[in-house]
Design a protein around this motif. Structure first.
Motif, short mmCIF file in Angstrom:
data_model
loop_
_atom_site.label_atom_id
_atom_site.label_comp_id
_atom_site.label_asym_id
_atom_site.label_seq_id
_atom_site.Cartn_x
_atom_site.Cartn_y
_atom_site.Cartn_z
N ARG A 1 0.83 -1.21 0.00
CA ARG A 1 0.00 0.00 0.00
C ARG A 1 0.87 1.26 0.00
NH1 ARG A 1 -3.52 0.06 4.79
NH2 ARG A 1 -4.63 1.67 3.66
N GLY A 2 1.95 1.25 0.78
CA GLY A 2 2.85 2.40 0.82
C GLY A 2 3.55 2.63 -0.50
N ALA A 3 3.97 1.54 -1.14
CA ALA A 3 4.65 1.67 -2.44
C ALA A 3 3.70 2.29 -3.46
CB ALA A 3 5.14 0.31 -2.92
N ALA A 4 2.44 1.91 -3.42
CA ALA A 4 1.46 2.50 -4.34
C ALA A 4 1.29 3.99 -4.07
CB ALA A 4 0.12 1.78 -4.23
N ARG A 5 1.38 4.39 -2.80
CA ARG A 5 1.26 5.81 -2.46
C ARG A 5 2.46 6.62 -2.97
NH1 ARG A 5 -2.51 2.94 -1.05
NH2 ARG A 5 -4.39 3.83 -0.17
N ILE A 6 3.63 5.99 -3.03
CA ILE A 6 4.80 6.67 -3.58
C ILE A 6 4.58 6.96 -5.06
CG2 ILE A 6 7.24 6.36 -4.19
CD1 ILE A 6 6.83 7.14 -1.28
N VAL A 7 4.02 6.00 -5.78
CA VAL A 7 3.71 6.20 -7.20
C VAL A 7 2.72 7.36 -7.34
CG1 VAL A 7 2.60 5.18 -9.23
CG2 VAL A 7 4.17 3.81 -7.84
N LEU A 8 1.69 7.37 -6.51
CA LEU A 8 0.71 8.46 -6.56
C LEU A 8 1.32 9.79 -6.17
CD1 LEU A 8 -2.51 6.78 -5.18
CD2 LEU A 8 -2.26 7.96 -7.37
N CYS A 9 2.23 9.78 -5.22
CA CYS A 9 2.90 11.01 -4.82
C CYS A 9 3.65 11.60 -6.00
CB CYS A 9 3.86 10.72 -3.67
SG CYS A 9 4.86 12.14 -3.20
N TYR A 10 4.42 10.78 -6.68
CA TYR A 10 5.23 11.26 -7.80
C TYR A 10 4.36 11.75 -8.95
CZ TYR A 10 8.73 11.55 -11.44
OH TYR A 10 9.52 12.00 -12.46
N SER A 11 3.35 10.98 -9.32
CA SER A 11 2.52 11.39 -10.45
C SER A 11 1.71 12.64 -10.10
CB SER A 11 1.62 10.25 -10.94
OG SER A 11 0.78 9.80 -9.91
N SER A 12 1.24 12.74 -8.86
CA SER A 12 0.51 13.94 -8.44
C SER A 12 1.44 15.15 -8.42
CB SER A 12 -0.10 13.73 -7.06
OG SER A 12 -1.05 12.70 -7.09
N PHE A 13 2.65 14.95 -7.97
CA PHE A 13 3.65 16.03 -7.97
C PHE A 13 3.88 16.53 -9.40
CE2 PHE A 13 8.06 17.50 -8.18
CZ PHE A 13 8.08 18.44 -7.16
N CYS A 14 4.05 15.59 -10.33
CA CYS A 14 4.28 15.96 -11.74
C CYS A 14 3.07 16.66 -12.34
CB CYS A 14 4.65 14.73 -12.56
SG CYS A 14 6.29 14.10 -12.18
N ALA A 15 1.87 16.33 -11.83
CA ALA A 15 0.64 16.95 -12.32
C ALA A 15 0.40 18.32 -11.68
CB ALA A 15 -0.55 16.04 -12.04
N GLY A 16 1.28 18.70 -10.76
CA GLY A 16 1.13 19.99 -10.09
C GLY A 16 0.16 19.96 -8.93
N ARG A 17 -0.23 18.78 -8.50
CA ARG A 17 -1.16 18.61 -7.38
C ARG A 17 -0.35 18.42 -6.10
NH1 ARG A 17 -4.94 14.08 -10.33
NH2 ARG A 17 -5.52 15.34 -12.12
N LEU A 18 0.25 19.50 -5.64
CA LEU A 18 1.22 19.41 -4.56
C LEU A 18 0.63 18.98 -3.22
CD1 LEU A 18 3.47 22.48 -5.42
CD2 LEU A 18 3.62 20.12 -6.22
N MET A 19 -0.53 19.48 -2.87
CA MET A 19 -1.13 19.09 -1.59
C MET A 19 -1.52 17.61 -1.62
SD MET A 19 -0.75 21.58 0.37
CE MET A 19 -1.67 20.97 1.76
N GLU A 20 -2.03 17.17 -2.75
CA GLU A 20 -2.38 15.76 -2.90
C GLU A 20 -1.12 14.90 -2.82
OE1 GLU A 20 -3.89 13.53 -6.74
OE2 GLU A 20 -5.51 14.70 -5.85
N ALA A 21 -0.05 15.35 -3.46
CA ALA A 21 1.22 14.61 -3.40
C ALA A 21 1.71 14.50 -1.97
CB ALA A 21 2.26 15.28 -4.29
N ARG A 22 1.59 15.59 -1.23
CA ARG A 22 2.01 15.57 0.17
C ARG A 22 1.20 14.56 0.97
NH1 ARG A 22 3.22 20.37 4.30
NH2 ARG A 22 3.25 19.11 6.18
N GLU A 23 -0.10 14.52 0.75
CA GLU A 23 -0.96 13.57 1.47
C GLU A 23 -0.55 12.13 1.16
OE1 GLU A 23 -4.98 14.58 0.47
OE2 GLU A 23 -4.78 16.58 1.34
N PHE A 24 -0.23 11.84 -0.10
CA PHE A 24 0.19 10.49 -0.45
C PHE A 24 1.52 10.14 0.20
CE2 PHE A 24 -2.52 11.10 -4.39
CZ PHE A 24 -3.54 10.28 -3.93
N LEU A 25 2.44 11.09 0.26
CA LEU A 25 3.73 10.83 0.89
C LEU A 25 3.56 10.59 2.40
CD1 LEU A 25 6.77 10.54 0.68
CD2 LEU A 25 6.95 13.02 0.98
N GLU A 26 2.75 11.42 3.03
CA GLU A 26 2.50 11.24 4.46
C GLU A 26 1.84 9.89 4.73
OE1 GLU A 26 0.30 14.76 5.44
OE2 GLU A 26 2.11 15.95 5.71
#
Length: 93
Positions: free
Chosen positions: A34-59
């Motif tokens: 589950r954590g590994a999947a969140r890292i993928v979402l963090c990176y793709s959200s970051f690249c999409a400019g969704r910084l708050m969402e990326a932060r939530e996935f990393l946390e």
């Protein structure tokens, strides 16, 4: 440089694929998966400019590392994935 085709404007598709991966990972119940999947979402959200969402996935990935049977390995994985891109400094500190 962006990877996985994200430099070619495919960010939205990667976010969607990451969400599906997270759904499947959640079904496994394994905090490391589950954590590994969140890292993928963090990176793709970051690249999409969704910084708050990326932060939530990393946390969430860091929280899940704490639930993993092998906490040290899971947290090292999160830090290794987050560290080189500077996410840990941008999102955690």
């Amino acid at each position: 440089a962006p990877t996985l085709g994200m430099g070619r404007g495919e960010v939205t598709a990667h976010v969607a694929a990451g969400r599906e991966a997270a759904r499947l990972a959640d079904a496994s119940g394994d905090p490391e998966v589950r954590g590994a999947a969140r890292i993928v979402l963090c990176y793709s959200s970051f690249c999409a400019g969704r910084l708050m969402e990326a932060r939530e996935f990393l946390e969430c990935a860091v929280r899940l590392a704490g639930e993993a049977k092998d906490y040290a390995t899971a947290l090292a994985y999160v830090k290794r994935k987050a560290g080189p891109e500077g996410y840990d400094q941008a999102f955690i500190s």
